[in-house]
Design a protein around this motif. Structure first.
Motif, mmCIF file in Angstrom:
data_model
loop_
_atom_site.group_PDB
_atom_site.id
_atom_site.type_symbol
_atom_site.label_atom_id
_atom_site.label_comp_id
_atom_site.label_asym_id
_atom_site.label_seq_id
_atom_site.Cartn_x
_atom_site.Cartn_y
_atom_site.Cartn_z
ATOM 1 N N PHE A 170 0.688 -1.189 0.270
ATOM 2 C CA PHE A 170 0.014 0.212 -0.277
ATOM 3 C C PHE A 170 0.865 1.477 -0.219
ATOM 4 C CE2 PHE A 170 -1.908 3.606 2.385
ATOM 5 C CZ PHE A 170 -3.157 3.474 1.624
ATOM 6 N N ILE A 171 0.482 1.890 -0.982
ATOM 7 C CA ILE A 171 1.105 3.574 -1.503
ATOM 8 C C ILE A 171 0.383 4.706 -1.034
ATOM 9 C CG2 ILE A 171 1.891 3.035 -3.423
ATOM 10 C CD1 ILE A 171 4.898 4.515 -2.813
ATOM 11 N N SER A 172 0.640 5.290 -0.590
ATOM 12 C CA SER A 172 0.055 7.230 -0.377
ATOM 13 C C SER A 172 0.598 8.444 -0.614
ATOM 14 C CB SER A 172 -0.683 6.799 1.198
ATOM 15 O OG SER A 172 -1.701 7.912 0.887
ATOM 16 N N GLY A 173 0.434 9.579 -1.960
ATOM 17 C CA GLY A 173 1.665 10.672 -1.944
ATOM 18 C C GLY A 173 0.604 11.059 -2.620
ATOM 19 N N ASP A 174 1.529 12.086 -2.505
ATOM 20 C CA ASP A 174 0.699 13.551 -3.676
ATOM 21 C C ASP A 174 1.609 13.637 -4.598
ATOM 22 O OD1 ASP A 174 -0.340 14.231 -1.507
ATOM 23 O OD2 ASP A 174 1.046 15.541 -1.099
ATOM 24 N N LEU A 175 0.716 13.500 -5.947
ATOM 25 C CA LEU A 175 1.876 13.962 -7.504
ATOM 26 C C LEU A 175 2.185 15.121 -7.403
ATOM 27 C CD1 LEU A 175 2.004 12.539 -10.260
ATOM 28 C CD2 LEU A 175 -0.496 14.398 -10.660
ATOM 29 N N ALA A 240 -3.654 -17.164 -2.705
ATOM 30 C CA ALA A 240 -3.813 -15.929 -2.743
ATOM 31 C C ALA A 240 -2.912 -14.716 -4.012
ATOM 32 C CB ALA A 240 -3.814 -14.768 -1.427
ATOM 33 N N PRO A 241 -3.483 -13.626 -5.107
ATOM 34 C CA PRO A 241 -2.730 -12.955 -5.493
ATOM 35 C C PRO A 241 -1.972 -11.643 -5.004
ATOM 36 C CG PRO A 241 -5.278 -12.471 -5.410
ATOM 37 C CD PRO A 241 -5.411 -13.497 -4.695
ATOM 38 N N PHE A 242 -0.958 -11.696 -5.095
ATOM 39 C CA PHE A 242 -0.354 -10.192 -4.727
ATOM 40 C C PHE A 242 -1.371 -8.557 -4.857
ATOM 41 C CE2 PHE A 242 2.729 -6.091 -4.965
ATOM 42 C CZ PHE A 242 3.182 -6.767 -3.796
ATOM 43 N N GLN A 243 -0.917 -7.584 -3.953
ATOM 44 C CA GLN A 243 -2.397 -6.750 -4.001
ATOM 45 C C GLN A 243 -1.337 -5.390 -3.951
ATOM 46 O OE1 GLN A 243 -5.378 -6.879 -1.020
ATOM 47 N NE2 GLN A 243 -6.562 -8.403 -2.004
ATOM 48 N N LEU A 244 -1.520 -4.323 -4.923
ATOM 49 C CA LEU A 244 -0.926 -3.324 -4.973
ATOM 50 C C LEU A 244 -1.940 -2.203 -4.989
ATOM 51 C CD1 LEU A 244 1.739 -1.879 -6.943
ATOM 52 C CD2 LEU A 244 0.428 -0.625 -6.252
ATOM 53 N N LYS A 245 -2.190 -1.402 -3.849
ATOM 54 C CA LYS A 245 -2.992 -0.825 -3.790
ATOM 55 C C LYS A 245 -2.340 1.026 -3.202
ATOM 56 C CE LYS A 245 -6.695 -3.192 -1.027
ATOM 57 N NZ LYS A 245 -7.337 -3.364 -0.428
ATOM 58 N N ALA A 246 -2.899 1.859 -4.395
ATOM 59 C CA ALA A 246 -2.059 3.608 -4.343
ATOM 60 C C ALA A 246 -3.176 4.077 -4.796
ATOM 61 C CB ALA A 246 -1.004 3.283 -5.545
#
Length: 309
Positions: A170-175, A240-246
């Motif tokens: 999980f990754i969170s940020g500003d463009l 289970a699949p690998f999950q990517l959340k952004a």
């Protein structure tokens, strides 16, 4: 009988002299110093000409639904990959894994401009495969309108690596916009409205991340992920699949630009006049002292007496 004041007005005196006198030279010198000294003071203060200014604007950003994913499945070079470019997928062979992707852009304050992107990707894996690192390339359409009109395509690289295999990132940020030079104050700028990924190329070198990022960083305007907060989750089940959340936000930017001619003149004029007022006040009193006390000989003529004559 008591007297009281019914009216008052200042008495105006005119001080006269011939052309070739010390008083004339004094007045000329005072005028020159009064109007030229403020110009020198304002200029030497290192801010007379406005060479760069800034303003705030929230850009119009749209996700272009173009992705390129490379995930390492071991520490010895094994990987799986996928992208929205069919030519890239045809080069992967057994390394190709087709994920399920969902994307949603939101306008949280209802101002007509999108504020964030919620991206979720589920990558299917074989039971023996593990994910140690992830690199995801995302493309955007980026536009500015308030001063000069800027239309460009931008990239964002999301990546993370760990020595421990994970089940979710999980990754969170500003463009954020990164400028190497200020924008112009007006006009249309479409220099970077081109794709850095040649989707029609059948060669693997066209999809090399290092080469793409190197070309991208040569631009004067780029976008970067600011204040990223990655969270790496371990412990994936075999099926289970690998999950990517952004979560990528589109915040208000402080844009640097080159002011136009009239803006520079207005800024310089304000500085000049603010210093000029001080010099006018000082030299007005200097002249009053000099001529009232006859430091330099002159002939004083009351204005009312002159009118009567």
């Amino acid at each position: 009988m008591a007297f009281y004041e019914v009216y008052a007005h200042p008495a105006l005196l005119r001080y006269r002299t011939t052309v070739c006198t010390k008083a004339t030279l004094f007045v000329v010198a005072v005028l020159c110093v009064t109007y030229t000294a403020p110009l020198l003071v304002a200029y030497r203060s290192h801010g007379f000409w406005l060479k760069r200014s800034s303003y705030e604007e929230q850009p119009r950003v749209r996700f272009q639904y173009q992705l390129l994913l490379i995930a390492a499945t071991s520490t010895n070079g094994d990987y799986v990959a996928w992208s929205t470019f069919s030519n890239f997928n045809s080069l992967q062979g057994n390394n190709l894994r087709i994920p399920s992707v969902s994307a949603r852009e939101e306008d949280q304050n209802q101002d007509g401009k999108l504020d964030r992107l919620n991206l979720q990707l589920e990558l299917p894996l074989r039971p023996e495969e593990q994910i140690y690192s992830v690199q995801l390339l995302v493309t955007f359409s980026y536009q500015l309108f308030r001063m000069s009109t800027v239309v460009m395509q931008s990239l964002l690289l999301l990546q993370y690596s760990s020595s421990v295999p994970g089940s979710q990132l999980f990754i969170s940020g500003d463009l954020r916009l990164h400028q190497r030079e200020p924008l112009l104050h007006r006009g249309l700028d479409t220099r970077y409205n081109v794709s850095l990924i040649n989707a029609n190329s059948p060669f693997s070198s066209s999809y090399d991340l290092a080469q793409i990022i190197e070309m991208y960083q040569e631009r004067n305007l780029t976008t970067v992920l600011s204040s990223p907060n990655p969270v790496w989750t371990i412990g994936r089940a075999a099926a289970a699949p690998f999950q990517l959340k952004a979560v990528i936000r589109y915040p208000v930017e402080v844009i640097s630009y080159q002011p136009g001619f009239w803006e520079m003149v207005k800024f310089a004029w304000v500085q000049y006049v603010s210093v000029l007022l001080i010099f006018l006040w000082v030299f007005q009193r200097v002249q009053t002292f000099v001529f009232q006390n006859q430091v330099l000989p002159t002939v004083s003529v009351p204005l009312l007496k002159q009118h009567c004559a």
